[in-house]
Scaffold this motif. Structure first.
Motif, mmCIF file in Angstrom:
data_model
loop_
_atom_site.group_PDB
_atom_site.id
_atom_site.type_symbol
_atom_site.label_atom_id
_atom_site.label_comp_id
_atom_site.label_asym_id
_atom_site.label_seq_id
_atom_site.Cartn_x
_atom_site.Cartn_y
_atom_site.Cartn_z
ATOM 1 N N LYS A 92 0.982 -1.209 -0.046
ATOM 2 C CA LYS A 92 -0.033 -0.064 -0.154
ATOM 3 C C LYS A 92 0.831 1.224 0.019
ATOM 4 C CE LYS A 92 -3.702 -2.647 0.515
ATOM 5 N NZ LYS A 92 -4.507 -2.744 -0.753
ATOM 6 N N GLU A 93 0.419 2.334 -0.317
ATOM 7 C CA GLU A 93 0.995 3.628 -0.346
ATOM 8 C C GLU A 93 1.357 3.913 1.217
ATOM 9 O OE1 GLU A 93 -1.527 6.890 -1.984
ATOM 10 O OE2 GLU A 93 -1.213 5.814 -3.961
ATOM 11 N N GLY A 94 2.658 4.297 1.209
ATOM 12 C CA GLY A 94 3.214 4.707 2.635
ATOM 13 C C GLY A 94 3.957 3.421 3.353
ATOM 14 N N ASP A 95 3.955 2.368 2.442
ATOM 15 C CA ASP A 95 4.621 1.391 2.900
ATOM 16 C C ASP A 95 6.142 1.691 2.966
ATOM 17 O OD1 ASP A 95 2.643 -0.488 3.732
ATOM 18 O OD2 ASP A 95 2.614 -1.630 1.989
ATOM 19 N N ALA A 96 7.106 1.155 3.764
ATOM 20 C CA ALA A 96 8.452 1.604 3.756
ATOM 21 C C ALA A 96 9.188 0.566 2.810
ATOM 22 C CB ALA A 96 9.026 1.144 5.305
ATOM 23 N N VAL A 97 10.222 1.061 2.220
ATOM 24 C CA VAL A 97 10.984 0.321 1.181
ATOM 25 C C VAL A 97 12.553 0.215 1.654
ATOM 26 C CG1 VAL A 97 11.815 0.251 -1.160
ATOM 27 C CG2 VAL A 97 9.516 0.838 -0.738
ATOM 28 N N VAL A 98 12.977 -0.691 1.824
ATOM 29 C CA VAL A 98 14.151 -0.780 2.218
ATOM 30 C C VAL A 98 15.271 -1.485 1.349
ATOM 31 C CG1 VAL A 98 13.551 -0.916 4.738
ATOM 32 C CG2 VAL A 98 13.932 -3.118 3.544
ATOM 33 N N THR A 99 16.640 -1.537 1.545
ATOM 34 C CA THR A 99 17.503 -2.058 0.443
ATOM 35 C C THR A 99 17.299 -3.876 0.972
ATOM 36 O OG1 THR A 99 19.249 -2.046 2.363
ATOM 37 C CG2 THR A 99 19.389 -0.652 0.469
ATOM 38 N N SER A 100 17.323 -4.404 -0.598
ATOM 39 C CA SER A 100 17.127 -5.957 -0.115
ATOM 40 C C SER A 100 18.293 -6.586 0.043
ATOM 41 C CB SER A 100 16.486 -6.267 -1.631
ATOM 42 O OG SER A 100 16.410 -7.727 -1.808
ATOM 43 N N TYR B 58 24.264 -3.062 -2.093
ATOM 44 C CA TYR B 58 23.817 -2.531 -0.751
ATOM 45 C C TYR B 58 23.446 -3.527 0.360
ATOM 46 C CZ TYR B 58 23.319 1.394 -3.673
ATOM 47 O OH TYR B 58 23.799 2.723 -4.533
ATOM 48 N N LEU B 59 23.769 -3.112 1.497
ATOM 49 C CA LEU B 59 23.540 -4.036 2.909
ATOM 50 C C LEU B 59 22.206 -3.983 2.911
ATOM 51 C CD1 LEU B 59 26.494 -2.306 4.745
ATOM 52 C CD2 LEU B 59 26.284 -4.862 4.182
ATOM 53 N N PRO B 60 21.741 -4.917 3.566
ATOM 54 C CA PRO B 60 20.342 -5.210 3.552
ATOM 55 C C PRO B 60 19.562 -4.195 4.733
ATOM 56 C CG PRO B 60 21.192 -7.110 4.770
ATOM 57 C CD PRO B 60 22.340 -6.464 4.092
ATOM 58 N N GLY B 61 18.297 -3.807 4.530
ATOM 59 C CA GLY B 61 17.554 -3.315 5.655
ATOM 60 C C GLY B 61 17.904 -1.869 5.787
ATOM 61 N N ILE B 62 18.371 -1.278 4.909
ATOM 62 C CA ILE B 62 18.749 0.285 5.031
ATOM 63 C C ILE B 62 17.086 0.967 4.327
ATOM 64 C CG2 ILE B 62 20.081 2.296 4.368
ATOM 65 C CD1 ILE B 62 22.317 0.547 4.177
#
Length: 235
Positions: free
Chosen positions: A173-181, A187-191
């Motif tokens: 949904k709109e507003g959901d957080a997006v982080v590194t995979s 890229y390290l995960p979870g950023i």
């Protein structure tokens, strides 16, 4: 005759007094102007110091938020021709342990990664640069996507694009957080990268595309944190 001379003398004396009074007022005005300028300069310096303190406190908090990673602070000393920070140079390099592909963070999340390193400097490409691609995922569903840079869109809307999102259950949904995979090669995960601003189904009915509001203000950057470890493996 005597009265005329007396009147003339009185007039001259008055003119002299008036001239002296004007000189006194001018001197006082110049003194006040200097004082005002000094106070304005002090206020400006105080505000600059306050702004710097707030930025450094923000970096300290960011290092605590990502305390699973070792970080080092760095100042931006140069940037590309764009008004936005698509590419820039920091004041730390190989002598400080900086290596190519190390992740760079600021504000509340991901800025980009190191692309080249000198002894006392390093160059960074941000995720809004046209040549940038980031493997990312939605934090709530762990559905993967690709984030592509685009300076023109960032300048016009403040957003960055994503594509290839497989949201088969339509839970994103709109507003959901997006982080590194986890599957990212660099890229390290979870950023944290940002939040879903818009999502639309693609014509293939299998994937979705859209835009993300990044957490980093790429038009205003002064200091950053470099995560001083590299992604060990990835696809």
């Amino acid at each position: 005759m005597q009265e005329g001379l007396s009147n003339a003398g009185s007039g001259i004396s008055h003119a002299v007094d008036t001239h002296r009074e004007k000189e006194k007022l001018l001197a006082e005005n110049e003194s006040l102007t200097r004082r005002v300028n000094e106070l304005e300069s002090k206020l400006t310096n105080t505000q600059l110091k306050q702004n710097e303190l707030e930025r450094l406190e923000g970096l300290l908090q960011l290092s605590k938020d990502y305390d699973q990673y070792k970080t080092t602070g760095a100042r931006i000393i140069a940037k590309g021709t764009s008004n936005w920070f698509t590419t820039f140079t920091i004041d730390k390099g190989s002598a400080d342990g900086i290596k190519k592909d190390m992740n760079v963070i600021a504000d509340n999340g991901l800025v980009g990664c190191v692309t080249s390193v000198g002894k006392h400097y390093a160059n960074v490409r941000s995720i809004i640069d046209d040549d940038s691609n980031v493997s990312a995922s939605v934090s709530t569903t762990e559905d993967d996507m690709i984030i592509t840079g685009g300076i023109e869109q960032a300048q016009k809307t403040g957003l960055i694009s994503f594509s290839g999102l497989r949201d088969t259950d339509n839970k994103v949904k709109e507003g959901d957080a997006v982080v590194t995979s986890n599957i990212s090669s660099k890229y390290l995960p979870g950023i944290l990268i940002g939040y879903i601003a818009e999502k639309k189904d693609d014509t293939n009915a299998l994937t979705s595309s859209g835009t993300i509001t990044p957490v980093v203000d790429f038009s205003h950057l002064s200091e950053v944190l470099v995560i001083t470890e590299l992604k060990e493996s990835g696809n």
